[in-house]
Design a protein around this motif. Structure first.
Motif, short mmCIF file in Angstrom:
data_model
loop_
_atom_site.label_atom_id
_atom_site.label_comp_id
_atom_site.label_asym_id
_atom_site.label_seq_id
_atom_site.Cartn_x
_atom_site.Cartn_y
_atom_site.Cartn_z
N THR A 69 59.65 59.27 26.54
CA THR A 69 58.78 58.13 26.86
C THR A 69 57.33 58.46 26.52
OG1 THR A 69 58.54 58.92 29.13
CG2 THR A 69 60.29 57.31 28.70
N VAL A 70 57.12 59.43 25.63
CA VAL A 70 55.77 59.87 25.29
C VAL A 70 54.93 58.71 24.77
CG1 VAL A 70 56.29 60.49 22.89
CG2 VAL A 70 54.50 61.73 24.11
N SER A 71 53.64 58.74 25.08
CA SER A 71 52.71 57.74 24.57
C SER A 71 52.06 58.27 23.30
CB SER A 71 51.63 57.44 25.60
OG SER A 71 50.78 58.57 25.76
N PRO A 72 51.48 57.38 22.47
CA PRO A 72 50.75 57.87 21.29
C PRO A 72 49.65 58.87 21.65
CG PRO A 72 51.11 55.51 21.11
CD PRO A 72 51.55 55.90 22.48
N GLU A 73 48.98 58.63 22.78
CA GLU A 73 47.89 59.52 23.19
C GLU A 73 48.42 60.91 23.56
OE1 GLU A 73 46.81 55.39 23.34
OE2 GLU A 73 48.42 56.44 24.40
N GLU A 74 49.54 60.94 24.28
CA GLU A 74 50.15 62.23 24.64
C GLU A 74 50.63 62.97 23.40
OE1 GLU A 74 52.04 61.27 29.04
OE2 GLU A 74 53.06 60.53 27.24
N LEU A 75 51.25 62.24 22.48
CA LEU A 75 51.72 62.87 21.25
C LEU A 75 50.55 63.44 20.45
CD1 LEU A 75 53.93 63.53 19.20
CD2 LEU A 75 53.65 61.21 18.28
N PHE A 76 49.43 62.71 20.43
CA PHE A 76 48.27 63.20 19.69
C PHE A 76 47.75 64.51 20.27
CE2 PHE A 76 43.64 63.48 19.07
CZ PHE A 76 43.65 63.71 17.70
N ALA A 77 47.81 64.66 21.59
CA ALA A 77 47.36 65.92 22.20
C ALA A 77 48.18 67.09 21.68
CB ALA A 77 47.46 65.83 23.71
N HIS A 78 49.48 66.89 21.49
CA HIS A 78 50.33 67.94 20.92
C HIS A 78 49.97 68.18 19.45
CE1 HIS A 78 53.29 68.51 24.20
NE2 HIS A 78 53.01 67.26 24.50
N LEU A 79 49.74 67.09 18.71
CA LEU A 79 49.41 67.21 17.29
C LEU A 79 48.06 67.91 17.10
CD1 LEU A 79 49.98 66.53 14.31
CD2 LEU A 79 48.89 64.31 14.71
N TYR A 80 47.11 67.59 17.94
CA TYR A 80 45.77 68.20 17.88
C TYR A 80 45.89 69.72 17.96
CZ TYR A 80 40.78 68.62 19.22
OH TYR A 80 39.44 68.92 19.28
#
Length: 255
Positions: free
Chosen positions: A167-178
């Motif tokens: 249920t990850v959000s785009p913002e949460e996913l971006f934190a991992h990508l960052y």
């Protein structure tokens, strides 16, 4: 030319500007580079009105997915940039894998840098570069990840992260990508870490040893996917006793 010092990246080296909407995060980064931005800048957007993929294809960009671009200035000498897409793919793969349940279908990289879940595309990456008037070189890494929405794609079967138990959000996913991108760029080290990058890429690659068809701008070639060389070129065994190196093309798995 990049120095060893500015090739080493930490989380604190990067800035992030989150936009609600823009035409294209890649275009936004390039425009900022033209006006003097020093680079190491992430631009994300909730929605793009003019997103684009490889070869000028439209990239549908409705809300609910992650649209992110990273601006780098003079990241490496031009002759070392060829391996960068592999490092980017490794970083995005790590970010996607980290938000999925362990029981999810395999997350793999399709050469050179599409991210697949269960052999369905969930991410596209577009890398663009431009020589600036002041002599600097701007390189933009554009990443679009299907988080909750999966626009139809006539070229490949598609999926999104929410279809695979997260249920990850785009913002949460971006934190991992960052975080994963900073680490991958450190390993890549301005192109000097190519052997480590290619080794990591091979570990998560999709289809090595399988029969594939590669669509080039002027023709299509079929053969067995032997793997990649240390410069990231696709090595295709066409069956005539020769291994054909391919620098760019669209890969399709033969059913």
């Amino acid at each position: 030319m990049a120095s060893d010092m500015n090739s080493r990246k930490s989380l604190g080296d990067f800035r992030h500007d989150a936009l609600s909407e823009t035409a294209s995060t890649n275009s936004e980064c390039l425009e900022r580079a033209r006006t003097g931005d020093a680079g190491n800048l992430w631009v994300t957007a909730g929605r793009q009105t003019g997103g684009r993929g490889r070869r000028g294809r439209l990239w549908a960009s409705e809300r609910g997915n992650l649209y992110a671009s990273l601006l780098l200035i003079d990241p490496a000498p031009v002759n070392r940039l060829g391996s960068l897409p592999l490092a980017v793919a490794v970083a995005v793969h790590q970010a996607v894998r980290s938000v999925l349940p362990l029981a999810a279908e395999p997350v793999e990289v399709k050469w050179p840098n599409d991210i697949l879940i269960g052999r369905k595309k969930t991410c596209g990456i577009l890398i663009e570069g431009e020589a600036l008037p002041d002599g600097r070189y701007a390189l933009v890494i554009g990443i679009g990840i299907n988080v909750s929405v999966m626009p139809e794609n006539p070229h490949y079967p598609v999926t999104c992260l929410h279809e695979h138990g997260t249920t990850v959000s785009p913002e949460e996913l971006f934190a991992h990508l960052y975080a994963s991108m900073a680490e991958a760029l450190t390993v890549w080290n301005g192109g000097k870490g190519i052997r480590e990058v290619t080794a990591r890429w091979r570990e998560v690659a999709c289809g090595i040893g399988e029969k594939i068809t590669v669509h080039l701008p002027d023709r299509s070639i079929s053969g067995h996917f032997v793997g990649i060389d240390d410069n990231g070129l696709l090595m295709l065994d066409t069956g005539d006793g020769k291994i054909l190196p391919i620098a760019a093309g669209d890969v399709f798995f033969n059913r």
